[in-house]
Every structure is written in structure tokens, then in C-alpha cells.
Design an enzyme around this catalytic site. Sequence first.
Site, mmCIF file in Angstrom:
data_model
loop_
_atom_site.group_PDB
_atom_site.id
_atom_site.type_symbol
_atom_site.label_atom_id
_atom_site.label_comp_id
_atom_site.label_asym_id
_atom_site.label_seq_id
_atom_site.Cartn_x
_atom_site.Cartn_y
_atom_site.Cartn_z
ATOM 1 N N GLU A 119 -4.634 2.440 -4.560
ATOM 2 C CA GLU A 119 -3.038 2.447 -4.254
ATOM 3 C C GLU A 119 -2.467 1.248 -3.909
ATOM 4 O OE1 GLU A 119 -4.833 3.914 -0.610
ATOM 5 O OE2 GLU A 119 -5.321 4.227 -2.613
ATOM 6 N N HIS A 157 -4.927 14.513 -9.373
ATOM 7 C CA HIS A 157 -4.918 13.340 -9.868
ATOM 8 C C HIS A 157 -4.091 12.726 -10.969
ATOM 9 C CE1 HIS A 157 -8.660 12.027 -7.371
ATOM 10 N NE2 HIS A 157 -8.928 13.276 -7.741
ATOM 11 N N ASP A 190 0.869 -1.356 0.044
ATOM 12 C CA ASP A 190 -0.193 0.021 0.030
ATOM 13 C C ASP A 190 0.853 1.281 0.066
ATOM 14 O OD1 ASP A 190 -3.074 0.832 0.653
ATOM 15 O OD2 ASP A 190 -1.626 2.013 1.735
#
Length: 422
Positions: free
Chosen positions: A318, A287, A274
Site C-alpha cells: 500500500e 482483497h 502510505d
Amino acid sequence: MANKGSKDRSGADWGRLGSELVFRWDAGFGLCFEPAVEREFERATASSRRRTIFRIGLLQLVFMELAVVGFYFLLPTETTLIALYFGVLNLYAVVLHLILRARPRAFIREASIMLSVPLWVFMAQLLALAAHDPADFWAIQVPIALQPFLLATAIQSRFSFCLCGCGLIFLCVVVSTALFSPLSWAEQFWIWLIQCVTIAYSLFAAWKLEARERGYFLAIRREKVRAQELDVANARLAELSLTDGLTGIANRRGVERFFEGTGATQGVGLIMIDVDYFKHYNDHYGHLAGDHCLREIAHMLAAHVRQGVDMVARWGGEEFVMILSTDEPDRCIDTARRLCQAARNLAIPHPCSRIAPVVTISAGVVHSPAGENVPLPLLFRRADEALYAAKGAGRNRALAGGEARVGPQKMSAVRRHSQVGN
């Protein structure tokens, strides 16, 4: 040996030259393709063409032997000519058989079988000219007149060779009747006219048969090309369905497909990854920058897997997963720690991170020994718990499933914190 090699090369050169001449000739009648397609057509039809020639040649040989008997009854005094007819045509049949067994080029194959018909006409015309009774002469002219039909429909010679064969037949008939027969000009003209009519119909039949054969070949070829294009498109579609559009690595379906093809003969290591505080990164840079960051992380992860053995995939958002085919649990945790260091080495600025000035990752590691057959959902749940333990321990690190024990209440708190802070 050198002479033999030079002879072989000379024969091949003649065959190649003849093929080129026939190709140019056929182009005028619409009976040729582009050179590459023409070679493909020849490869596709060569085997069946040889079988057809063998069968028709055998049948033709039988009729030729029966003709010997017929000639003997018609011309009992011409035994020498009949014996010559028998010997020449049988010798040519043997030579033709040897030629076809050698699988020659198309030009030599077609020319060899085509020449057998004018040769028969020549021998039959010799016997007809030796006949003393006009009725015997005309009786022999009947099968001679039918030979162009044999060349076009039974042997099914290619149009160019059929045209050459019919030309040789007509030349033989015209010269022999004009120079050596006692026929009147009217009778000779009648023979020539009959021969012209049979040749015209035979050439039309030969052209039609070859055009139809080539049309069938093109139709089959188009279907094969379409099938290949469809297979390529389906393969591409299947690949796209297993690939993440943003990062270019596998997606969840790709992971499932990987596990479907993985046997139970080797252990499996699973690393859940992560990106730390990614939501903050997205909010700060936007973004587009976030997508670029994910691509950089994905490329870094992909550089640490063995192609065809391990895999890396984007699990969602993610989160990433790495699957290692190994029987060594230590290799899994070592790899995860190297990934954490590699992420830091990317030096992607992250001013909103609470633990480092650059983008970092956290990883949870589990290993399933060979033969344990841990259900896939359970394996991912264990890796997920290890990941949340790493995040709860401060992020920017890798923890194995047994390294940090987090109770249910604390795990819930860690997850809530992770969902808020990401």
C-alpha cells in the site's frame, strides 16, 4: 499558365490511366500486389530503376552511335537514311533523358524506355530495306532479332511493357518484310520464326526477372514488418516491466528508470505515501475491495503529477512514491498536503480506521537541491523516516524531513507500531 496547368493535369491523368491498365494486365500474370503494396513496391524500386535505365540508356546510345559507322560501311550510298537514323534516335535520347529527370510516374517511365527499342528497330529496318545486297539485309536482321533480349534482360522492362515492345517489334518486322521486301515467302517466314523465338525467350526472361524482383521485395518487406512487430513487442514488454499490473502506474523499476534519465540540473522532491490502516481495510472488506481501493488512490495520485516531468509509482503493497522535478521545497510539502486532502475527498469508507471514517494517507517529504547528488538509497531512507514520523504524529498528514525529528529509539517504536497497525 492555365494551359500549362491543364496540360500537366492531362499528362498525370494519362499516366494514372496507364498505370491502372498495366495493373489489371499484370494481375493476369501474377505480377502485381494489392494497390497499397504495389505503390510501396514502386516507391522502393523507383530510384534504382531510374539509375538502371540511365546506365543502360547511356550504353545503348554508345552502341547506337557505333551502329552509324557500321551502317555507313554497309550502305555507303544511303547517307540520307543514315543521317535520319542518327538524328531521330539522338533526338529521342535527349527527350528520354528529360523525361527521366522529371521523375515521372512508373507508366510514363517504363513506356518511354520501352519505345526506344521498337524505334531503333523501325529505323534499322528502313536501312535494311534500302540495302541492295541481300547479305547486307540479313546482316541488319541479326541485331534486329536480338532487340527483344535487350528489352528483357538489359533494360529489364516490366513484363507488360516488354510484351508491348516485343509486339511492336514483331509488327514492324512482319509488315516491313511482307509489304516492302523482295524476299520469298519462305525467307519471310524464316525471319518471322526467328523473331517469334527470340520474343518468346525474352518474355519468359522478363517475367522471371520481374517475379524474382517482386519476390525479393516481399521477402525484405516481411522482414521489415517482423522487425517492426518485434520492436513494438519489445517496447510493450519494456513498458510492462516498468508498470505495476494492479494500478497501471509505474513500479519500482519505473522509478529507477526515471532517476536514470533525470539530470542534475534541477532539484528533486520525493514523497513517500502510505495508506493508513490498510491491513484493517483488507481484513474487513477483502482483497478485491482492497485492490479497488489501491487503484482509486493510484488514479488520484496520478492526477496530481505533470506528465513527462513528474511521476508517481507504486512502491509495494500500500506504499506509493511521487517524484517531483522542482527547485522549490515548499512545493513538495504543499503537494503532499493536497494529496492527503484529495485522499479524504475520495470518501472511501473505512470503518476500521482509528483516525477517520474514510480512507486516509500519510506522506513523508524530502527535497534534494540541484547539484547535491544525494544517493538514491539515502534519499529514499530520508523520505521513509519522514513518512514514519508522519505516522507517529497521528497519520492522515504530511511531514517534511526537517519538520519532525524523531530519535532512533522512538523511530523504532513508531515503525513497530506501524507494521502492526498499518
